[in-house]
Design a protein around this motif. Structure first.
Motif, PDB file in Angstrom:
ATOM      1  N   PRO A 286      21.368  59.630  18.007  1.00  0.00           N
ATOM      2  CA  PRO A 286      20.683  60.325  18.923  1.00  0.00           C
ATOM      3  C   PRO A 286      18.778  60.813  18.565  1.00  0.00           C
ATOM      4  O   PRO A 286      18.403  60.107  17.844  1.00  0.00           O
ATOM      5  N   ALA A 287      18.385  61.362  19.200  1.00  0.00           N
ATOM      6  CA  ALA A 287      16.987  61.006  19.415  1.00  0.00           C
ATOM      7  C   ALA A 287      16.967  62.210  18.062  1.00  0.00           C
ATOM      8  O   ALA A 287      17.391  62.694  17.386  1.00  0.00           O
ATOM      9  N   LEU A 288      14.862  62.276  17.133  1.00  0.00           N
ATOM     10  CA  LEU A 288      14.869  62.014  16.224  1.00  0.00           C
ATOM     11  C   LEU A 288      14.892  63.736  16.195  1.00  0.00           C
ATOM     12  O   LEU A 288      14.512  64.615  17.227  1.00  0.00           O
ATOM     13  N   PRO A 289      15.260  64.306  14.890  1.00  0.00           N
ATOM     14  CA  PRO A 289      14.405  66.219  14.961  1.00  0.00           C
ATOM     15  C   PRO A 289      13.147  65.970  15.184  1.00  0.00           C
ATOM     16  O   PRO A 289      12.428  65.474  15.138  1.00  0.00           O
ATOM     17  N   SER A 290      12.871  67.412  15.280  1.00  0.00           N
ATOM     18  CA  SER A 290      11.758  67.910  16.247  1.00  0.00           C
ATOM     19  C   SER A 290      10.473  67.737  15.217  1.00  0.00           C
ATOM     20  O   SER A 290       9.025  67.321  15.654  1.00  0.00           O
ATOM     21  N   SER A 291      11.188  67.853  14.089  1.00  0.00           N
ATOM     22  CA  SER A 291       9.617  68.065  12.519  1.00  0.00           C
ATOM     23  C   SER A 291       9.533  66.550  12.608  1.00  0.00           C
ATOM     24  O   SER A 291       7.958  66.236  12.563  1.00  0.00           O
ATOM     25  N   LYS A 292      10.175  65.538  12.856  1.00  0.00           N
ATOM     26  CA  LYS A 292       9.746  63.936  13.035  1.00  0.00           C
ATOM     27  C   LYS A 292       9.331  64.076  14.186  1.00  0.00           C
ATOM     28  O   LYS A 292       7.753  63.412  14.023  1.00  0.00           O
ATOM     29  N   VAL A 293       9.625  64.551  14.924  1.00  0.00           N
ATOM     30  CA  VAL A 293       8.285  64.188  16.749  1.00  0.00           C
ATOM     31  C   VAL A 293       7.687  64.409  16.680  1.00  0.00           C
ATOM     32  O   VAL A 293       5.650  64.201  17.419  1.00  0.00           O
ATOM     33  N   GLY A 298       1.645  64.023  16.403  1.00  0.00           N
ATOM     34  CA  GLY A 298       0.693  64.603  15.777  1.00  0.00           C
ATOM     35  C   GLY A 298      -0.354  64.291  14.865  1.00  0.00           C
ATOM     36  O   GLY A 298      -2.404  63.803  14.318  1.00  0.00           O
ATOM     37  N   LEU A 299       0.032  62.868  13.725  1.00  0.00           N
ATOM     38  CA  LEU A 299      -1.176  61.938  13.404  1.00  0.00           C
ATOM     39  C   LEU A 299      -1.391  60.644  14.441  1.00  0.00           C
ATOM     40  O   LEU A 299      -1.113  60.490  15.810  1.00  0.00           O
ATOM     41  N   LYS A 300      -2.381  60.476  13.978  1.00  0.00           N
ATOM     42  CA  LYS A 300      -3.135  59.402  15.494  1.00  0.00           C
ATOM     43  C   LYS A 300      -3.334  57.893  14.518  1.00  0.00           C
ATOM     44  O   LYS A 300      -3.911  57.935  13.495  1.00  0.00           O
ATOM     45  N   LEU A 301      -2.613  56.971  15.364  1.00  0.00           N
ATOM     46  CA  LEU A 301      -3.336  55.584  15.697  1.00  0.00           C
ATOM     47  C   LEU A 301      -4.280  55.216  16.706  1.00  0.00           C
ATOM     48  O   LEU A 301      -3.945  55.306  17.427  1.00  0.00           O
ATOM     49  N   GLY A 302      -5.566  54.824  14.961  1.00  0.00           N
ATOM     50  CA  GLY A 302      -6.938  53.927  16.463  1.00  0.00           C
ATOM     51  C   GLY A 302      -6.688  52.833  16.830  1.00  0.00           C
ATOM     52  O   GLY A 302      -5.882  52.146  16.043  1.00  0.00           O
ATOM     53  N   GLY A 429       2.532  66.571   9.287  1.00  0.00           N
ATOM     54  CA  GLY A 429       1.712  65.304   8.240  1.00  0.00           C
ATOM     55  C   GLY A 429       2.746  64.402   7.729  1.00  0.00           C
ATOM     56  O   GLY A 429       3.953  64.207   8.193  1.00  0.00           O
ATOM     57  N   ALA A 430       2.300  63.431   7.032  1.00  0.00           N
ATOM     58  CA  ALA A 430       2.732  62.279   6.458  1.00  0.00           C
ATOM     59  C   ALA A 430       4.146  63.545   5.626  1.00  0.00           C
ATOM     60  O   ALA A 430       4.797  62.416   5.699  1.00  0.00           O
ATOM     61  N   TRP A 431       4.460  63.524   5.231  1.00  0.00           N
ATOM     62  CA  TRP A 431       4.919  64.760   4.210  1.00  0.00           C
ATOM     63  C   TRP A 431       6.632  64.979   5.723  1.00  0.00           C
ATOM     64  O   TRP A 431       7.311  64.267   5.601  1.00  0.00           O
ATOM     65  N   ASP A 432       5.853  65.185   7.057  1.00  0.00           N
ATOM     66  CA  ASP A 432       6.887  65.542   8.152  1.00  0.00           C
ATOM     67  C   ASP A 432       7.825  63.385   8.627  1.00  0.00           C
ATOM     68  O   ASP A 432       8.385  63.143   8.610  1.00  0.00           O
ATOM     69  N   LEU A 433       6.585  62.890   8.348  1.00  0.00           N
ATOM     70  CA  LEU A 433       7.132  60.847   8.389  1.00  0.00           C
ATOM     71  C   LEU A 433       8.025  60.126   7.607  1.00  0.00           C
ATOM     72  O   LEU A 433       8.561  59.973   7.913  1.00  0.00           O
ATOM     73  N   GLU A 434       7.715  60.316   6.748  1.00  0.00           N
ATOM     74  CA  GLU A 434       8.210  60.356   5.279  1.00  0.00           C
ATOM     75  C   GLU A 434       9.945  60.657   5.551  1.00  0.00           C
ATOM     76  O   GLU A 434      10.874  60.238   4.572  1.00  0.00           O
ATOM     77  N   ALA A 435      10.041  62.044   6.166  1.00  0.00           N
ATOM     78  CA  ALA A 435      11.046  62.623   5.660  1.00  0.00           C
ATOM     79  C   ALA A 435      12.609  61.955   6.373  1.00  0.00           C
ATOM     80  O   ALA A 435      12.638  61.326   7.299  1.00  0.00           O
ATOM     81  N   PRO A 436      13.892  61.643   5.243  1.00  0.00           N
ATOM     82  CA  PRO A 436      14.114  60.307   5.568  1.00  0.00           C
ATOM     83  C   PRO A 436      15.730  60.996   6.784  1.00  0.00           C
ATOM     84  O   PRO A 436      15.641  62.499   6.488  1.00  0.00           O
ATOM     85  N   LEU A 437      16.187  60.885   7.266  1.00  0.00           N
ATOM     86  CA  LEU A 437      17.191  61.464   8.034  1.00  0.00           C
ATOM     87  C   LEU A 437      18.414  60.920   7.456  1.00  0.00           C
ATOM     88  O   LEU A 437      18.753  59.919   6.974  1.00  0.00           O
ATOM     89  N   THR A 438      19.447  62.450   6.378  1.00  0.00           N
ATOM     90  CA  THR A 438      20.472  62.875   6.243  1.00  0.00           C
ATOM     91  C   THR A 438      21.569  62.484   7.082  1.00  0.00           C
ATOM     92  O   THR A 438      22.081  63.060   7.422  1.00  0.00           O
ATOM     93  N   ASP A 439      22.674  61.976   6.378  1.00  0.00           N
ATOM     94  CA  ASP A 439      24.365  62.798   5.977  1.00  0.00           C
ATOM     95  C   ASP A 439      24.536  64.429   5.647  1.00  0.00           C
ATOM     96  O   ASP A 439      23.342  64.489   5.222  1.00  0.00           O
ATOM     97  N   VAL A 440      25.502  65.006   6.468  1.00  0.00           N
ATOM     98  CA  VAL A 440      25.719  66.021   5.106  1.00  0.00           C
ATOM     99  C   VAL A 440      25.981  65.933   3.988  1.00  0.00           C
ATOM    100  O   VAL A 440      25.891  67.221   3.182  1.00  0.00           O
ATOM    101  N   GLY A 441      26.081  64.717   3.195  1.00  0.00           N
ATOM    102  CA  GLY A 441      26.155  64.161   1.719  1.00  0.00           C
ATOM    103  C   GLY A 441      25.026  64.297   1.112  1.00  0.00           C
ATOM    104  O   GLY A 441      25.120  63.663  -0.033  1.00  0.00           O
ATOM    105  N   GLY A 442      24.062  64.468   1.708  1.00  0.00           N
ATOM    106  CA  GLY A 442      22.538  63.883   1.218  1.00  0.00           C
ATOM    107  C   GLY A 442      21.877  61.777   1.406  1.00  0.00           C
ATOM    108  O   GLY A 442      21.199  61.594   0.693  1.00  0.00           O
ATOM    109  N   GLN A 443      23.365  61.317   1.646  1.00  0.00           N
ATOM    110  CA  GLN A 443      23.244  59.868   2.013  1.00  0.00           C
ATOM    111  C   GLN A 443      22.286  59.580   2.773  1.00  0.00           C
ATOM    112  O   GLN A 443      21.989  59.964   4.240  1.00  0.00           O
ATOM    113  N   PRO A 444      20.903  58.786   2.742  1.00  0.00           N
ATOM    114  CA  PRO A 444      19.860  58.329   3.612  1.00  0.00           C
ATOM    115  C   PRO A 444      20.745  57.208   4.978  1.00  0.00           C
ATOM    116  O   PRO A 444      21.282  56.556   3.935  1.00  0.00           O
TER     117      PRO A 444
END
Length: 486
Positions: A286-293, A298-302, A429-444
């Motif tokens: 499914p779609a990425l969570p709002s913080s990731k989006v 927000g970050l820019k690549l030129g 910022g990068a902290w939102d981009l780097e955050a892994p998507l995990t399951d309920v048990g914390g598995q990346p």
């Protein structure tokens, strides 16, 4: 407990299936580290037909050129430098970018005394930023303009037109460092998130190119140019990803554009921010969570592109260590009304280390993206016109010409990232981009790496490598801690 949960709990380092998307610096760093940590089923899917990503070393003229990353930036706390510092692979780059001539579009060469004064004001503003930008509310462009005119007012009078022309070319130069379209979109305070590594900032790879570093990571054999070292058998090329399905808590499904389907327990995504911006809505199901989006938006690549011109002989006089292009106002107005309008963002040409017959030029922003859509012949025609317009001496016709197209390539869509005023507005910022998507048990399940996900070394190879190692360590820690609990 569900069968999917039981299956995942039975996984070990030897059986866990890890897919790394992208064989750039971050992808190679993560895959090699995972193999060294004892993981066995590691597979890199690479969209191009080569390794390296935005490191792209090719044979050219007297040895090689780097079409992408070109220098090791700094020494202290730089993991690239730490890896090679005892191997005699790096050299300090000549000071062409500091000592280059400043040439106006009427062929007038600024006197060294005037040029040196203007360069000093511009370059000396860089260390001052570390303290003065902390409470600055505007853009980096606002800050540089204010600082420049304030310092200039304390010097003997310099022709206002010349001062304005130099400020414009300095903006373009600095935009190439940031990878911004212009400095007024670069966050002043956000600019301080970037950490400079102390030491020499332009260390070149002599006649081996940046690919030499990747070969060290892979432990490639010296006598085999295409050897993938410990990654042999772990890389599939020409595998552009169409979809990563991470629904539920069972295995992930990766679908390639060629129809191939793979499954995995973990995916480490190292694609560029440009690819994420363009494809994330379709790429992830499914779609990425709002913080990731929010981070992706927000970050820019030129876009920063390079030109390489090879000549029969060294193309510039011995006392010309490169040159910057300063446009007179009337000439610039005429240029903007012509089909060569894109040449406004070509700010200078400089020699290349260990390549005496090659001249390297730079172009930034929207004009770079337009340039990428033109034929190579049309681009060269424009550059030769630029030489005739600016230089007070004739230039020989190059025997070979090459330009980069980092934005046009769908596997990159740009060069490198920076922190914009929009990043500040979205409070991301990068902290939102780097955050892994995990399951309920914390598995990346899906992890993110690449220069854009580094909080302080974004836009660099050493930053990308650190993020690759970060994500390998995340998985290593997960399996170690789970084994300890069992």
């Amino acid at each position: 407990m569900s069968s999917a949960s039981l299956r995942l709990l039975s996984k070990t380092k030897e059986t866990a299936r890890i897919v790394v998307v992208g064989a750039g610096s971050a992808g190679i760093a993560s895959a090699t580290k995972l193999l060294e940590q004892g993981f066995r089923n590691v597979l890199i899917l690479e969209a191009e037909d080569r390794i390296g990503g935005r490191i792209h070393t090719i044979p050219f003229a007297d040895n090689v050129l780097d079409l992408g990353a070109q220098w090791c930036h700094g020494e202290k706390l730089n993991v690239v430098y730490e890896k090679v510092k005892d191997l005699d692979l790096l050299s300090v780059t000549e000071d062409h970018y500091d000592t280059c001539k400043c040439v106006r579009s009427n062929k007038e060469v600024l006197a060294d005394g005037i040029a040196d004064q203007l360069k000093s004001i511009a370059y000396n503003s860089i260390p001052d930023r570390q303290t003065e930008l902390q409470n600055f509310e505007g853009s980096l462009g606002d800050y540089i303009n204010s600082k420049y005119w304030k310092e200039l007012a304390q010097l003997p009078p310099i022709d206002r037109s010349i001062a304005e022309e130099f400020l414009e070319v300095f903006h373009k130069f600095e935009s190439s460092v940031e990878a911004s379209d212009h400095l007024f979109e670069v966050s002043g305070k956000g600019h301080l998130e970037y950490w400079l590594c102390e030491g020499e900032l332009l260390l070149n790879w002599r006649d081996q190119g940046y690919k030499r570093f990747l070969r060290l990571l892979m432990k490639s054999r010296e006598d085999q140019p295409d050897d993938l070292g410990i990654l042999k058998g772990h890389v599939l090329f020409n595998r552009r990803i169409a979809e990563i399905n991470w629904e539920g808590s069972d295995e992930l499904t990766i679908r390639c554009w060629n129809g191939e389907i793979l499954t995995a327990d973990h995916v480490i995504c190292t694609v560029s921010l440009g690819v994420l911006k363009e494809q994330h809505e379709k790429l992830f199901v499914p779609a990425l969570p709002s913080s990731k989006v929010r981070a992706i938006e927000g970050l820019k690549l030129g876009t920063v592109d390079k030109f390489f011109l090879e000549f029969e002989q060294p193309p510039l006089p011995e006392d010309w260590p490169g040159f910057n292009c300063l446009w007179l106002k009337q000439d610039l107005e005429e240029l903007r009304a012509s089909e060569r309008f894109w040449l406004e963002s070509v700010f200078g040409f400089y020699p290349v280390s260990k390549q005496p017959r090659v001249l390297q030029g730079w172009i930034i922003g929207p004009h770079a993206r337009h340039m990428e859509t033109l034929t190579e012949e049309k681009v060269l025609e424009g550059l030769l016109w630029l030489f005739r317009k600016f230089l007070p001496f004739p230039m020989a016709h190059p025997k070979r010409f090459l330009r980069t197209q980092w934005h046009a390539n769908p596997n990159f869509r740009g060069s490198y990232t920076f922190r914009s005023t929009y990043t500040d507005a979205l409070r991301t910022g990068a902290w939102d981009l780097e955050a892994p998507l995990t399951d309920v048990g914390g598995q990346p399940r899906i992890q993110f790496a690449g220069e854009s996900s580094h909080r302080h070394y974004y836009s660099t190879v050493h930053g990308a490598v650190e993020t690759g190692w970060r994500e390998a360590d995340r998985l290593d820690h997960y399996y170690r801690s789970r084994t300890a609990r069992l």
